[in-house]
Design an enzyme around this catalytic site. Structure first.
Site, PDB file in Angstrom:
ATOM      1  N   ASP A   1       0.831  -1.201   0.000  1.00 42.84           N
ATOM      2  CA  ASP A   1       0.000   0.000   0.000  1.00 42.84           C
ATOM      3  C   ASP A   1       0.874   1.263   0.000  1.00 42.84           C
ATOM      4  OD1 ASP A   1      -2.725   1.100   0.323  1.00 42.84           O
ATOM      5  OD2 ASP A   1      -1.912   1.921   2.177  1.00 42.84           O
TER       6      ASP A   1
ATOM      7  N   GLU B   1      14.528 -15.038   0.950  1.00 49.35           N
ATOM      8  CA  GLU B   1      14.889 -16.026   1.982  1.00 49.35           C
ATOM      9  C   GLU B   1      13.950 -17.224   1.942  1.00 49.35           C
ATOM     10  OE1 GLU B   1      14.407 -14.088   5.768  1.00 49.35           O
ATOM     11  OE2 GLU B   1      15.923 -12.571   5.280  1.00 49.35           O
TER      12      GLU B   1
HETATM   13  C1  NOJ Z   1      -4.406   3.038  -0.911  1.00 49.41           C
HETATM   14  C2  NOJ Z   1      -5.517   2.077  -0.707  1.00 49.41           C
HETATM   15  O1  NOJ Z   1      -5.765   1.378  -1.885  1.00 49.41           O
HETATM   16  C3  NOJ Z   1      -6.672   2.894  -0.213  1.00 49.41           C
HETATM   17  O2  NOJ Z   1      -7.867   2.155  -0.195  1.00 49.41           O
HETATM   18  C4  NOJ Z   1      -6.333   3.448   1.147  1.00 49.41           C
HETATM   19  O3  NOJ Z   1      -7.369   4.311   1.580  1.00 49.41           O
HETATM   20  C5  NOJ Z   1      -5.042   4.244   1.096  1.00 49.41           C
HETATM   21  N1  NOJ Z   1      -4.018   3.583   0.360  1.00 49.41           N
HETATM   22  C6  NOJ Z   1      -4.507   4.513   2.488  1.00 49.41           C
HETATM   23  O4  NOJ Z   1      -3.980   3.349   3.052  1.00 49.41           O
END
Ligand code: NOJ
Length: 554
Positions: free
Chosen positions: A205, A255
Site C-alpha cells: 500500500d 529467503e
Molecule cells: C491506498 C488504498 O488502496 C486505499 O484504499 C487506502 O485508503 C489508502 N491507500 C490509504 O492506506
C-alpha cells in the site's frame, strides 16, 4: 497451465478480493475469511492464478482496514490467524496463490506504537517512530507545513500537548518514520511472519509514500503545464530513497522458497519512475495505473501500452494491467460516459454527465480482451467479471468512506465500487450473506443486480462472466498469451491490432466505423457478435492465425 517457464508472477491473473464485500461467511453483513474460503471453488472455476486480499489485520476500520492496529492479528470481523492459515492452504490446494496487502506507510492511531508515542509525550524516543513536529506561528497553532491529506484537509493533527503529527491519509492513520531503524526492522519481521504462514507475496500500500524529505518543506508550487509530473521531486511522494527499503524487502522475500513476490501500489508520474520500483534487486511488479487512467481512445491506450512495455522491459520487469480496483469508479461506468477523459492521480475521475451503461459494458468487454491479451500480468477486481457498474446513488446516510466526511461532503468517495457482490437469487443480499443472516450487507445492493448475479451469468454464455472465463481459459492454453512481446499491425485510425507469437492477433475497435477483420484461421473469442467478418465499434476479438484448437470448455 501456461507453457511458459517464467516465474508465476510474470503473467499471473490476480483477482482482487475486497474482503468486506466479497462473501460473508458468518452472516453479520460483512465479508470475511470464511466467505473467501467458501468461494475458492468459484475462483478456480473462473481460472484466476492468485488472489490479492485487501487488509485483513486487526483494525478499528477508520479506513476499512488500511488503518492497522496489529499486523500479526486478523481482525475479528474477518476471522483469525488460524483461519487465514487454512485459507492459504486451501487456496494452494485449488492452485491459487494468496497475496495479502501490507500497509507500511502508516499504522492505526490505536497501534501500540502510536499509543506509546501519545503517552510518552514530546521529545520521547517513542515519538520518533512517527512524524511529530511542533507547529508554526508564535504559539505553534499552525501545522508544521502545508501538506494535505489524500482524503481532504490538512495532513497534520494537533495533540493536546501542542505537538502535531503527520497523516497523509486520515487522522486515524499516522505516518511512520521510515528513517527509524525500528520501523524497518519491524516490517521485515512482519513480512517474515506472513511468509512463514505461506503467503505468496504482498501488495504494498502507498509504496511511493514511505520516505519524506528530511526537512519536511512546503509543497512545491503546482506545475500548471503538466499534471502528469506532479510527483517529480516531491517532498513526500516517490522519493528515490524509498528504493532502499524495497531492496531489503526483496532480500527477505528471497529467503523463502517458491517465488514470493511483491506488487507495488506506486502512483508514479511516468513509466520511467514506475520502472524504478521493479528493478532486479527491488520489487517484482507494480500496478500500471496509467492504463487504468487512460481514456477510451486508441492513441492514448497505445501510447500507454508502448511506454509501459518499453520502460518495464528495459529493467527486465513484466507489465501488469488493471482496469478497476477498490479506489476508483468501476470501469463500465467510466467508459459509459460520452467523454471518457484521461485522468490523473491529482485529479481523480468522478462521474460526469449521463451514463450509457450499455455502451460502458460493451467497452468493458472489449477492454477485458485487450487487457488479457497484453504481455504481462493482469488484475481483475471482484465483480468486474460480472460487469458490475459503480453504484452512483448510494444514499448519503450509508456512505462510510472517510473521504465523504473529510471532503466536507463534496466527494462521495469510494463506496460505490465497494458494494457487496451479488452471487445468487433475486433479492438482496443475493447470496452475499448466508440464509437467515443477522446483518444486512454493510452497503445496500441495487435491485438491478438480480440480473448480474454470478449464478445467473453462469447460465448465460453471452454474459460478462462467460467472457472472462473463456478469456482466462484461453490465456492459459494459448502459447502466445501471458509473458512475452507484441507487434503492432497496421490498422485504420482508432483501431488497435497487435500480433503475438505464435499465431495470435488481438483487434480492438475504438473507432466509430466497422473494421473488417484481418487475415485469420479462426476466431478464438469475441467481445460481441461478429457479423460478416467485421468488428463493430467498441468491440474486440482474439484471432488465431495458425492452427489452434482450444480444449472445449468443461
Ligand atoms: C491506498 C488504498 O488502496 C486505499 O484504499 C487506502 O485508503 C489508502 N491507500 C490509504 O492506506
Amino acid at each position: 497451465m501456461s507453457t511458459h517457464h517464467a516465474p508465476w508472477w510474470r503473467d499471473a491473473v490476480i483477482y482482487q478480493v475486497y474482503i468486506r464485500s466479497f462473501a460473508d461467511g458468518n452472516g453479520d453483513g460483512v465479508g470475511d475469511i470464511a466467505g473467501i474460503r467458501s468461494r475458492l471453488p468459484y475462483l478456480k472455476w473462473l481460472g484466476v492464478d492468485a488472489v490479492w486480499i485487501n487488509p485483513w489485520y486487526r483494525s478499528p476500520m477508520a479506513d476499512h482496514g488500511y488503518d492497522v492496529a496489529d499486523f500479526r492479528e486478523i481482525d475479528p470481523l474477518f476471522g483469525t490467524v488460524a483461519e487465514a492459515e487454512q485459507l492459504i492452504e486451501e487456496a494452494h490446494q485449488h492452485g491459487i496463490r494468496v497475496i495479502p496487502d501490507i500497509v507500511p506507510n502508516h499504522t492505526s492511531d490505536r497501534h501500540a506504537w502510536f499509543q506509546a508515542a501519545l503517552a510518552a509525550g514530546p521529545g520521547s524516543p517513542e515519538r520518533e517512530r512517527y512524524v511529530f513536529r511542533p507547529g508554526r506561528g508564535p504559539d505553534g497553532a499552525e501545522p508544521p507545513n502545508d501538506w494535505v491529506s489524500a482524503f481532504g484537509g490538512p495532513a497534520w493533527t494537533r495533540l493536546p500537548d501542542g505537538e502535531w503529527y503527520l497523516h497523509l491519509f486520515a487522522p486515524e492513520q499516522p505516518d511512520l518514520n521510515w528513517q527509524h531503524p525500528q520501523v524497518r526492522a519491524e516490517f521485515e519481521s512482519i513480512l517474515r511472519f506472513w511468509f512463514a504462514r505461506g503467503v505468496d507475496g504482498f501488495r504494498i500500500d502507498v509504496a511511493h509514500g514511505l520516505i519524506k524529505h528530511p526537512e519536511l518543506p512546503d509543497l512545491p508550487p503546482r506545475r500548471a503545464d503538466d499534471g502528469r509530473r506532479e510527483h517529480v521531486d516531491h517532498p513526500h511522494w516517490d522519493r528515490d530513497e524509498v528504493h532502499d527499503i524495497y531492496r531489503a524487502w526483496r532480500r527477505v522475500a528471497d529467503e523463502f522458497p517458491g517465488d514470493r513476490s511483491f506488487v507495488a501500489e506506486a502512483w508514479a508520474d511516468t513509466p520511467e519512475r514506475l520502472a524504478a520500483y521493479v528493478r532486479r534487486d527491488g520489487l517484482h511488479t507494480a500496478f500500471n495505473f496509467d492504463f487504468l487512467m487512460s481514456s477510451w481512445d486508441a492513441k492514448d491506450l497505445r501510447s500507454v501500452i508502448d511506454d509501459s512495455l518499453a520502460m518495464l522491459g528495459a529493467v527486465g520487469a513484466p507489465a501488469t494491467w488493471v482496469l478497476s480496483n477498490h479506489d476508483v469508479v468501476r470501469h463500465p461506468s467510466r467508459y459509459g460516459r460520452k467523454v471518457v477523459r484521461r485522468w490523473t492521480v491529482n485529479e481523480p475521475y468522478r462521474p460526469e454527465g449521463p451514463l450509457d451503461l450499455e455502451l460502458g459494458t460493451r467497452r468493458a468487454r472489449a477492454a477485458a480482451l485487450l487487457m488479457l491479451a497484453l504481455p504481462g500480468g493482469a488484475y481483475v477486481y471482484q465483480g468486474e467479471e460480472l460487469g458490475l457498474p459503480e453504484v452512483e446513488d448510494l444514499p448519503e446516510q450509508v456512505l462510510q468512506d472517510p473521504v465523504w466526511e473529510r471532503s466536507g461532503h463534496t466527494d462521495r468517495g469510494r463506496d460505490g465500487c465497494r458494494v457487496p457482490i451479488p452471487w445468487s437469487g433475486r433479492s438482496a443480499p443475493y447470496g452475499f450473506s448466508p440464509d437467515g443472516a443477522r446483518g444486512e450487507p454493510w452497503l445496500p445492493q441495487p435491485e438491478a443486480w438480480a440480473e448480474l448475479s454470478m449464478e445467473k451469468q453462469k447460465r448465460d454464455e453471452r454474459s460478462m462472466l462467460a467472457l472472462y472465463r473463456a478469456a482466462l481459459r484461453l490465456r492459459h492454453e494459448h502459447p502466445a498469451l501471458g509473458d512475452g512481446d507484441l507487434e503492432w499491425l497496421d490498422a485504420p485510425a482508432g483501431v488497435l491490432v497487435f500480433r503475438r507469437e505464435p499465431g495470435f492477433v488481438c483487434a480492438v475497435n475504438l473507432s466509430t466505423e466497422p473494421y473488417p477483420l484481418p487475415e485469420h484461421t479462426s476466431v478464438l473469442l469475441g467481445s460481441g457478435p461478429l457479423e460478416d467478418g467485421v468488428l463493430a465499434p467498441d468491440q474486440a476479438v482474439w484471432l488465431a492465425t495458425d492452427a489452434f484448437t482450444p480444449v472445449p470448455a468443461a
